[in-house]
Design an enzyme around this catalytic site. Structure first.
Site, mmCIF file in Angstrom:
data_model
loop_
_atom_site.group_PDB
_atom_site.id
_atom_site.type_symbol
_atom_site.label_atom_id
_atom_site.label_comp_id
_atom_site.label_asym_id
_atom_site.label_seq_id
_atom_site.Cartn_x
_atom_site.Cartn_y
_atom_site.Cartn_z
ATOM 1 N N HIS A 107 16.377 -35.634 49.058
ATOM 2 C CA HIS A 107 16.321 -35.336 47.784
ATOM 3 C C HIS A 107 17.616 -34.766 47.246
ATOM 4 C CE1 HIS A 107 14.243 -34.458 43.884
ATOM 5 N NE2 HIS A 107 14.618 -33.187 44.024
ATOM 6 N N SER A 113 15.198 -34.736 39.380
ATOM 7 C CA SER A 113 13.984 -34.065 39.981
ATOM 8 C C SER A 113 13.255 -33.197 38.539
ATOM 9 C CB SER A 113 14.700 -32.897 40.816
ATOM 10 O OG SER A 113 13.778 -32.277 41.460
ATOM 11 N N ASP A 163 14.438 -39.550 50.326
ATOM 12 C CA ASP A 163 13.952 -38.660 49.495
ATOM 13 C C ASP A 163 12.401 -38.630 49.653
ATOM 14 O OD1 ASP A 163 13.049 -36.720 47.631
ATOM 15 O OD2 ASP A 163 14.274 -37.519 46.093
#
Length: 375
Positions: A340, A140, A307
């Protein structure tokens, strides 16, 4: 570790007399070639693995990935986790004293960028005597830092492992961040960011910010599977506009309450802004291929099909730009239902990909035990 000297920031400001909190795992080998830097995401820290003695539920946020015999094997690698400047887990941040004024920074803490964090991490490595990393790993926002490392310090790393990330945020992502920030700054307890001196915490804003964020981290499939339209246990519809009736409502309230007890509001603003600002291609007129021409590392990228916050299409943008530059790149797109959050979870295919890649990195190393002086 304390750094008295000033660190120049991308904004034109600077910060001095700051501390960086960090943890290390494993041993540095004799030629200092087995170090791996782990970069953290929004609400994580330098505590990436293991548990603190006598503290239950203190596992590091990537403990399933990093440790003896795990995908990133600390029997082979010297792993470094650093808490970024502006965070609220030990490194200097808005809740600490400004040495120039003798008052708590609060809203006056300088704005940070991904590039600033990378330069601060590089200074820490200088102090540790590590001139080149075996790899920089991040998921991320941490993946953005790994990507930025390849551009800012291309000779100081051999591999970049970028998981569930993107070359920049989409307009939709910036919009989610802005809504979360507005929830915080419009909380009456925020006091323009100087809430510390009022001895209050803008918990209402933090709760809403976390609820918004948490919705974006999960996939629709996972939400339906875990909660569906189920009501809270033993509850019938109350036909109320304010009661918590559905399980998903209860779950989000719980996550928001928990977050507001440990996270700093100014830190949330700073870190989401750093996410918004990251765009390495901007200096090259939006041409990511031209920007990534500076990179020399080998790359591993991982994305997850569900995601939607950092979609596979964004990882493929990076892959294409690297291939256009004839860089060595591996790419895995994992069919996982978790959204995610999948980059933090134990999907067997994901862990298998990571283990295989880091085993290949380990095979490149001279893994002689470190001397006490080297460590």
């Amino acid at each position: 570790m304390h750094f008295p000297e000033a660190l120049s920031l991308k904004s034109g400001a600077s910060i001095h007399d700051y501390h960086l909190a960090f943890e290390t795992y494993g041993e540095l080998n004799a030629d200092r070639s087995n170090a791996i830097l782990v970069c953290h995401a929004l609400n994580a820290s330098h505590h990436v693995a293991g548990s603190y003695e006598g503290q239950p539920k203190s596992e590091g946020w990537w403990d399933n990935m990093i440790g003896p015999g795990k995908a990133v094997d600390t029997n082979k690698f010297f792993v470094i986790g650093v808490n970024n400047l502006g965070s609220c887990f030990g490194s200097t941040g808005p809740m600490h004293m400004n040495p120039d004024t003798g008052k708590v920074y609060g809203a006056d803490f300088p704005v940070m960028t991904v590039e600033d964090w990378v330069n601060a991490q590089a200074r820490l490595l200088d102090r540790l005597g590590i001139t080149q990393l075996a790899a920089v790993l991040g998921g991320s926002l941490g993946g953005m830092q790994a990507l930025s490392w390849t551009l800012q310090h291309p000779d100081r790393m051999r591999h970049a492992v970028v998981v569930a990330s993107a070359p920049c945020l989409s307009a939709e992502n910036i919009a989610f961040n802005e809504v979360a920030r507005r929830a915080i700054v419009t909380d009456p307890d925020f006091h323009g960011g100087h809430f510390y001196e009022h001895r209050v915490v803008p918990k209402r804003g933090l709760r809403i910010a976390r609820m918004i964020g948490h919705i974006t981290y999960l996939s629709d499939d996972v939400m339906n599977q875990k909660f569906g339209r189920q009501l809270r246990e033993g509850m019938d519809l109350k036909y109320s506009t304010q009661d918590v009736e559905f399980q998903i409502e209860s779950y989000l309230r719980y996550q928001g309450d928990k977050f507001s007890d440990y996270f700093d509001a100014n830190t949330y603003l700073l870190i989401t802004r750093a996410l918004d600002y990251f765009d390495p291609a901007k200096a090259d007129g939006g041409d990511l291929t031209q920007s990534l021409a500076k990179a020399k590392a080998k790359f591993m990228l991982v994305s997850f099909t569900t995601d939607w916050r950092f979609s596979p299409a964004r990882s493929r943008e990076i892959v294409k730009a690297l291939l256009d530059n004839r860089r060595t790149v591996s790419y895995a797109e994992i069919d996982a239902p978790h959204g995610h959050d999948a980059f933090l979870l134990d999907d067997a295919r994901y862990m298998g990909v990571m283990r295989s890649y880091f085993e290949n990195i380990a095979s490149e190393l001279n893994t002689a035990p470190a001397t006490k002086e080297a460590a």
